[in-house]
Design an enzyme around this catalytic site. Structure first.
Site, PDB file in Angstrom:
ATOM      1  CG  HIS A   6      -2.232  -0.968   1.030  1.00 30.96           C
ATOM      2  ND1 HIS A   6      -2.213  -2.145   1.548  1.00 30.96           N
ATOM      3  CD2 HIS A   6      -3.389  -0.748   0.657  1.00 30.96           C
ATOM      4  CE1 HIS A   6      -3.075  -2.823   1.101  1.00 30.96           C
ATOM      5  NE2 HIS A   6      -4.222  -1.781   0.858  1.00 30.96           N
ATOM      6  CE  LYS A  39      -3.766  -0.490   4.733  1.00 32.05           C
ATOM      7  NZ  LYS A  39      -5.267   0.095   4.870  1.00 32.05           N
TER       8      LYS A  39
END
Length: 239
Positions: free
Chosen positions: A131, A135
């Protein structure tokens, strides 16, 4: 469909834009800076869509108990205790929670349920998720969903990364690895390593729009359900 939106970051703003374009209406957008206003609000919408963070759970609980508004939650990072509190709201309203509302991920889970019982006894299982660098939780909620699809009864141990002299890899273990960098929306790979063969499945999200589309699709299906706790698998796949 009238929506009470909780969480007004990038996902929340995209939900509002997409909902408006489809003829739906966001009647109120609640974020951390005005979350206290929930305590004075009555039932204002057909459904609550929550893409905030675990810190808002107390206010969300209070609102759902008071109003009985259906709750669709895409919030990730809940502890086991917080998830139990979330599911307890099913006594007051229909509740649907998922760490990922992509329809592709729902199919991914379904496939894992079918193949893992065949492969996992003799194959080593590893999950890798990637990600963007903003995040805040690791592993991702989606990675945990995939792990639970592989091992629904929790009979396998989970190892989060490896370091040092860890020794021979034991059987019945799932390796979990989180990579963070750049602007990656989300890549999830499950690998089965067996004797002289490998089997791998990967899902790539190229934008947040897939999560928004899936959430709104499920909201329309779900908002008129009776009280209780629901999941994507039971709503999408009728066995």
């Amino acid at each position: 469909m009238n929506i009470l939106l909780i969480g007004y970051g990038r996902m929340g703003k995209l939900i509002e834009k997409t909902a408006n374009a489809a003829g739906d209406k966001v009647v109120a957008a609640i974020d951390l800076d005005n979350i206290s206003t929930l305590s004075t609000m009555g039932k204002a919408a057909d459904i609550v869509i929550d893409f905030s963070n675990p810190g808002t759970l107390f206010q969300v609980e209070d609102y759902i108990r008071r109003t009985g508004t259906p709750l669709l939650s895409g919030t990730t990072g809940y502890s086991a205790e917080q998830l139990q509190r979330l599911y307890a709201l099913g006594a007051y309203a229909p509740v649907l929670h998922s760490g990922n509302f992509s329809l592709g991920i729902a199919v991914f889970q379904r496939v894992l349920q079918q193949v893992s019982s065949i492969l996992s006894p003799d194959f080593d299982v590893e999950i890798t998720e990637i990600h963007h660098n903003q995040k805040v939780d690791a592993p991702s909620g989606t990675a945990l969903m995939l792990r639970d699809a592989i091992d629904p009864n929790g009979t396998m141990s989970t190892v989060y990364g490896r370091e040092g002299a860890v020794g021979k890899r034991p059987a019945r273990e799932i390796g979990m690895h989180s990579l963070r960098g750049g602007t990656v929306t989300g890549v999830h790979t499950v690998s089965f390593f067996g004797p002289d063969e490998e089997f791998e499945i990967t899902h790539r999200a190229t934008s947040r729009q897939i999560f928004v589309n899936g959430a709104l699709h499920m909201a329309r299906i779900f908002k008129d359900m009776p009280r209780g706790v629901y999941d994507l698998q039971s709503l999408l796949f009728k066995d």
